[in-house]
Design a protein around this motif. Structure first.
Motif, PDB file in Angstrom:
ATOM      1  N   SER A  39       4.073   7.195  -9.945  1.00 32.07           N
ATOM      2  CA  SER A  39       4.949   6.365 -10.867  1.00 32.07           C
ATOM      3  C   SER A  39       6.428   7.421 -10.345  1.00 32.07           C
ATOM      4  O   SER A  39       6.470   7.647  -9.424  1.00 32.07           O
ATOM      5  N   GLY A  40       7.338   6.985 -11.214  1.00 31.11           N
ATOM      6  CA  GLY A  40       8.809   7.270 -11.010  1.00 31.11           C
ATOM      7  C   GLY A  40       8.995   8.830 -10.487  1.00 31.11           C
ATOM      8  O   GLY A  40       9.439   9.005  -9.474  1.00 31.11           O
ATOM      9  N   ASN A  41       8.309   9.708 -11.508  1.00 24.78           N
ATOM     10  CA  ASN A  41       8.661  11.129 -11.055  1.00 24.78           C
ATOM     11  C   ASN A  41       7.115  11.910 -10.864  1.00 24.78           C
ATOM     12  O   ASN A  41       7.084  12.973 -10.830  1.00 24.78           O
ATOM     13  N   LYS A  42       6.057  11.072 -10.504  1.00 21.79           N
ATOM     14  CA  LYS A  42       4.675  11.721 -10.484  1.00 21.79           C
ATOM     15  C   LYS A  42       4.150  11.392  -9.220  1.00 21.79           C
ATOM     16  O   LYS A  42       4.044  10.078  -8.610  1.00 21.79           O
ATOM     17  N   PHE A  43       3.652  12.330  -8.542  1.00 17.52           N
ATOM     18  CA  PHE A  43       2.783  12.285  -7.386  1.00 17.52           C
ATOM     19  C   PHE A  43       1.167  12.680  -7.682  1.00 17.52           C
ATOM     20  O   PHE A  43       1.020  13.347  -8.483  1.00 17.52           O
ATOM     21  N   GLY A  44       0.330  12.010  -6.781  1.00 20.95           N
ATOM     22  CA  GLY A  44      -1.102  12.378  -6.818  1.00 20.95           C
ATOM     23  C   GLY A  44      -1.340  12.967  -5.646  1.00 20.95           C
ATOM     24  O   GLY A  44      -0.951  12.645  -4.700  1.00 20.95           O
ATOM     25  N   ILE A  45      -2.064  13.887  -5.683  1.00 23.56           N
ATOM     26  CA  ILE A  45      -2.881  14.827  -4.445  1.00 23.56           C
ATOM     27  C   ILE A  45      -4.040  14.832  -4.648  1.00 23.56           C
ATOM     28  O   ILE A  45      -4.770  15.168  -5.461  1.00 23.56           O
ATOM     29  N   ILE A  46      -5.021  14.367  -3.653  1.00 23.19           N
ATOM     30  CA  ILE A  46      -6.420  14.307  -3.410  1.00 23.19           C
ATOM     31  C   ILE A  46      -6.758  15.346  -2.315  1.00 23.19           C
ATOM     32  O   ILE A  46      -6.221  15.365  -1.199  1.00 23.19           O
ATOM     33  N   LEU A  47      -7.387  16.334  -2.890  1.00 26.69           N
ATOM     34  CA  LEU A  47      -7.879  17.443  -2.295  1.00 26.69           C
ATOM     35  C   LEU A  47      -9.254  17.311  -1.755  1.00 26.69           C
ATOM     36  O   LEU A  47     -10.200  17.786  -2.864  1.00 26.69           O
ATOM     37  N   ARG A  71       0.724  -1.261   0.096  1.00 29.25           N
ATOM     38  CA  ARG A  71       0.076  -0.134   0.068  1.00 29.25           C
ATOM     39  C   ARG A  71       0.903   1.243   0.077  1.00 29.25           C
ATOM     40  O   ARG A  71       0.233   2.297  -0.343  1.00 29.25           O
ATOM     41  N   PHE A  72       1.996   1.163   0.556  1.00 26.24           N
ATOM     42  CA  PHE A  72       2.857   2.200   0.541  1.00 26.24           C
ATOM     43  C   PHE A  72       3.998   2.182  -0.358  1.00 26.24           C
ATOM     44  O   PHE A  72       4.774   1.145  -0.379  1.00 26.24           O
ATOM     45  N   ASP A  73       4.453   3.298  -0.926  1.00 20.93           N
ATOM     46  CA  ASP A  73       5.943   3.475  -1.278  1.00 20.93           C
ATOM     47  C   ASP A  73       6.930   3.343  -0.561  1.00 20.93           C
ATOM     48  O   ASP A  73       7.162   4.133   0.493  1.00 20.93           O
ATOM     49  N   ALA A  74       8.066   2.495  -0.657  1.00 19.67           N
ATOM     50  CA  ALA A  74       9.286   2.317   0.121  1.00 19.67           C
ATOM     51  C   ALA A  74      10.124   3.611  -0.024  1.00 19.67           C
ATOM     52  O   ALA A  74      10.582   3.896   1.309  1.00 19.67           O
ATOM     53  N   LEU A  75      10.193   4.200  -1.072  1.00 22.39           N
ATOM     54  CA  LEU A  75      10.956   5.269  -0.913  1.00 22.39           C
ATOM     55  C   LEU A  75      10.819   6.560  -0.069  1.00 22.39           C
ATOM     56  O   LEU A  75      11.161   7.135   0.764  1.00 22.39           O
ATOM     57  N   THR A  76       9.271   7.093  -0.467  1.00 19.28           N
ATOM     58  CA  THR A  76       8.801   8.074   0.071  1.00 19.28           C
ATOM     59  C   THR A  76       7.942   7.899   1.366  1.00 19.28           C
ATOM     60  O   THR A  76       7.652   8.854   2.095  1.00 19.28           O
ATOM     61  N   ASP A 101      21.271   7.367  -7.056  1.00 22.28           N
ATOM     62  CA  ASP A 101      21.099   7.633  -5.707  1.00 22.28           C
ATOM     63  C   ASP A 101      20.444   9.145  -5.362  1.00 22.28           C
ATOM     64  O   ASP A 101      19.652   9.332  -4.568  1.00 22.28           O
ATOM     65  N   VAL A 102      21.077  10.156  -5.970  1.00 23.76           N
ATOM     66  CA  VAL A 102      20.790  11.463  -5.953  1.00 23.76           C
ATOM     67  C   VAL A 102      19.260  11.738  -6.470  1.00 23.76           C
ATOM     68  O   VAL A 102      18.288  12.461  -5.733  1.00 23.76           O
ATOM     69  N   ALA A 103      18.956  11.089  -7.610  1.00 26.83           N
ATOM     70  CA  ALA A 103      17.675  11.076  -8.172  1.00 26.83           C
ATOM     71  C   ALA A 103      16.604  10.801  -7.060  1.00 26.83           C
ATOM     72  O   ALA A 103      15.622  11.461  -6.770  1.00 26.83           O
ATOM     73  N   GLU A 104      16.896   9.778  -6.167  1.00 29.00           N
ATOM     74  CA  GLU A 104      16.142   9.184  -5.088  1.00 29.00           C
ATOM     75  C   GLU A 104      15.833  10.209  -4.195  1.00 29.00           C
ATOM     76  O   GLU A 104      14.810  10.307  -3.476  1.00 29.00           O
ATOM     77  N   ALA A 161       4.381  16.237 -11.298  1.00 32.39           N
ATOM     78  CA  ALA A 161       5.527  15.586 -11.880  1.00 32.39           C
ATOM     79  C   ALA A 161       6.719  16.510 -11.588  1.00 32.39           C
ATOM     80  O   ALA A 161       6.991  17.636 -11.682  1.00 32.39           O
ATOM     81  N   ILE A 162       7.951  15.826 -11.487  1.00 28.09           N
ATOM     82  CA  ILE A 162       9.317  16.360 -11.049  1.00 28.09           C
ATOM     83  C   ILE A 162       9.952  16.603 -12.361  1.00 28.09           C
ATOM     84  O   ILE A 162       9.970  15.741 -13.352  1.00 28.09           O
TER      85      ILE A 162
END
Length: 594
Positions: free
Chosen positions: A247-255, A169-174, A220-223, A206-207
């Motif tokens: 996805s890799g460089n994209k986040f979603g925000i529910i307002l 359910r959760f992203d390991a990096l963020t 490593d720096v990208a992460e 998107a970053i």
């Protein structure tokens, strides 16, 4: 009745060491073959127990204190006292499995297996997760009277399973929700907005230029950048909003409870929150910006699929305007119509392929002097279910845009080779898209057929458009070499449209160029076209290349082309494409030249 072994701490447990009747073997002289159940349980770290529900007496094996971390087994000598150690939030307990069981005991007992946590006995201890496996037996009234089983500590397994459950359910990096969890929350938010007649917003963040950051500084720096952006975005949200990594460089925000004006304010805050300070990484400071697209629901989207699609449209619009900006989704009738058309064309192409409604039409390419066919260009035709034809000038661009052209190329290759195999006197050409030139399946099909049928390759010409050829000259040169290694000839189609330099043309090593018909059709009316076509033909001859003039419509144009040294004609003057096979006629077949 099983013999009981009294333990040192006053508890007892049923022995399992006696042999079943009929299975005992003769012991060796002086040897003790009885199993010591306590030793076995101690060695494998499992704790046996016996619970009498009528008296609530709970008896334990002698290793219970050491395995469970409970110094005084007297504190868990009853079902009630043991239940007080169980963390009620950890899940169903043994008591739940036995007392609340709805399964009847038919004489063999009812099995159960539960996992739950024991609260630490002292502040210095940690929570212990156990797996409790046993079987309960009913009394005369059918209700549970006795339960016995074994417990074992599963801290490592539980931690591993909890980790897997977390990662589902959760992203390991963020540490934010992953795509699956976010879409689930988004669906619930839309349903709530519809039910309450309110509005919610969705932002796709998107970053910018993450690929360049990755290339310049390393993964490593990208992460580090991704994690930092997630933290900054999280810091800008309200408590009721939700953030997830899509996805890799994209986040979603529910307002939640968000109007279009609220969404604009939130987006501006996010842009500034990410942009205003550089991100400190292991490689130093990195400047980062994000681009944001947003959509409000249910005003402009009523389900998750529409929300994600239209937020992407808005993001693409923002990127086309300026990276580091925000754009809100606006309905576009032309875009929606194009998407519906894409769906329709995709369905028609796939259906036609499956129903074998792709066939060939054959257009002659004739020698300019004798007007005898030198070869036939095999052109694809797509028939609808009602027998009408799809317009090829619409099918091919749509197939290229939708990633279906490789499938069509495979079918055309198959049909063309079948014709060449069936007609030994036939010489033919086929067109191949840029996508298929690097498609290993296309190459495998071509190579296998030519290997199985000697001599066919010598009668096949492969055509690639000039615009496709100049996309990557090195790749095209490799393609040409491979085609010629198989014994085939190769032609550049629509020559003149891409303005390939003749130096590059010479490097490619093709055999023939086909002058783009857009320049040929107006030869008799345009001085510019006459000069251009004449120059192309003259330069091709100097390079030792044969030339075909496409779209030749009258004898006056044919005479000009003959004077300039053109080798072949193609077009309405000498015959348009037809599904008929003129080479099947004896006379026609004999006229096919080498």
């Amino acid at each position: 009745m099983a013999k009981q072994n009294q333990t040192a701490d006053g508890g007892g447990v049923d022995r399992a060491g006696s042999e079943p009747a009929g299975q005992a073997s003769a012991p060796a002289a002086g040897a003790d073959t009885r199993l010591d159940a306590d030793d076995i349980f101690r060695s494998i770290g499992e704790v046996p127990y016996d619970w009498r529900l009528d008296s609530d007496a709970l008896r334990w094996g002698p290793n219970a204190g050491r395995v469970l971390g409970i110094p005084d087994l007297g504190t868990i000598a009853s079902g009630r006292s043991f239940a007080q150690l169980v963390d009620p939030k950890s899940g169903p307990t043994r008591s739940d499995a036995v007392v609340r069981s709805t399964s009847p005991d038919e004489g063999k007992g009812v099995p159960y297996q539960v996992e739950y946590a024991l609260r630490p006995a002292t502040p210095s201890q940690t929570q212990v997760w156990v797996e409790d496996t046993g079987r309960w037996f009913a009394g005369a009234d059918g209700k549970p009277l006795r339960a016995h089983g074994v417990m074992r500590v599963i801290n490592e397994r539980h931690e591993r399973e909890a980790r897997l459950a977390y990662l589902s359910r959760f992203d390991a990096l963020t540490g934010e929700m992953n795509r699956w969890a976010m879409t689930e929350v988004l669906e619930a938010a839309v349903e709530e907005a519809v039910k309450l007649r309110s509005s919610c917003g969705f932002l796709l963040v998107a970053i910018d230029n993450l690929g360049r950051i990755n290339e310049a500084y390393g993964v490593d720096v990208a992460e580090e950048v991704i994690a930092a952006v997630a933290k900054r975005v999280r810091g800008q949200l309200r408590g009721k909003d939700h953030l997830g990594r899509l996805s890799g460089n994209k986040f979603g925000i529910i307002l939640k409870n968000c109007t279009p004006d609220d969404m604009l304010i939130a987006a501006d805050r996010l842009l500034a929150g990410v942009r205003d300070e550089v991100v400190q990484t292991g490689a130093g400071a990195v400047a980062v910006t994000v681009t944001v697209g947003g959509v409000t629901a249910p005003r402009h989207a009523r389900n998750v699929r529409e929300i994600l699609s239209r937020a992407q449209d808005a993001l693409d619009s923002a990127k086309s305007k300026r990276r580091g900006s925000f754009a809100a989704y606006q309905p576009n009738l032309e875009r929606e119509a194009q998407r519906r058309e894409n769906v329709r064309v995709t369905d028609e192409i796939i259906t036609a392929l499956n129903a074998r409604r792709i066939f060939l039409a054959y257009e002659p390419v004739v020698a300019i002097g004798s007007r005898q066919p030198a070869f036939y260009e095999c052109l694809m035709r797509v028939k609808r279910a009602d027998g009408t034809l799809l317009a090829v000038n619409e099918v091919v661009p749509a197939a290229e845009r939708l990633g279906l052209v490789r499938l069509l190329d495979h079918r055309v290759l198959e049909l063309t080779l079948q014709e060449l195999i069936a007609a030994p006197s036939l010489r033919a050409s086929l067109n191949v898209s840029a996508a298929s030139t690097v498609d290993p399946d296309w190459w495998e099909a071509l190579g296998a057929m030519l290997k199985a049928h000697k001599g066919v390759g010598e009668r096949l010409m492969v055509e690639i458009t000039e615009t496709a050829a100049i996309q990557d000259l090195d790749d095209t040169r490799g393609f040409v070499a491979r085609v010629k290694d198989l014994g085939c000839r190769i032609a550049i189609d629509d020559f003149g449209a891409g303005y390939t330099s003749f130096r590059n043309l010479r490097k490619l090593g093709v055999d023939l160029v086909k002058v783009d018909g857009a320049f040929v059709q107006n030869l008799t009316r345009s001085d510019d076209d006459r000069a251009f076509v004449r120059t192309l033909i003259d330069l091709a001859r100097r390079l030792g290349l044969e030339t075909v003039a496409e779209w030749v419509q009258d004898e006056e144009a044919a005479a000009m082309l003959a004077d300039w040294g053109c080798d072949y004609l193609q077009g309405a003057l000498v015959g348009l494409a037809s599904p008929e096979r003129p080479w099947l006629d004896t006379q026609g077949a004999a006229s096919v030249s080498a």
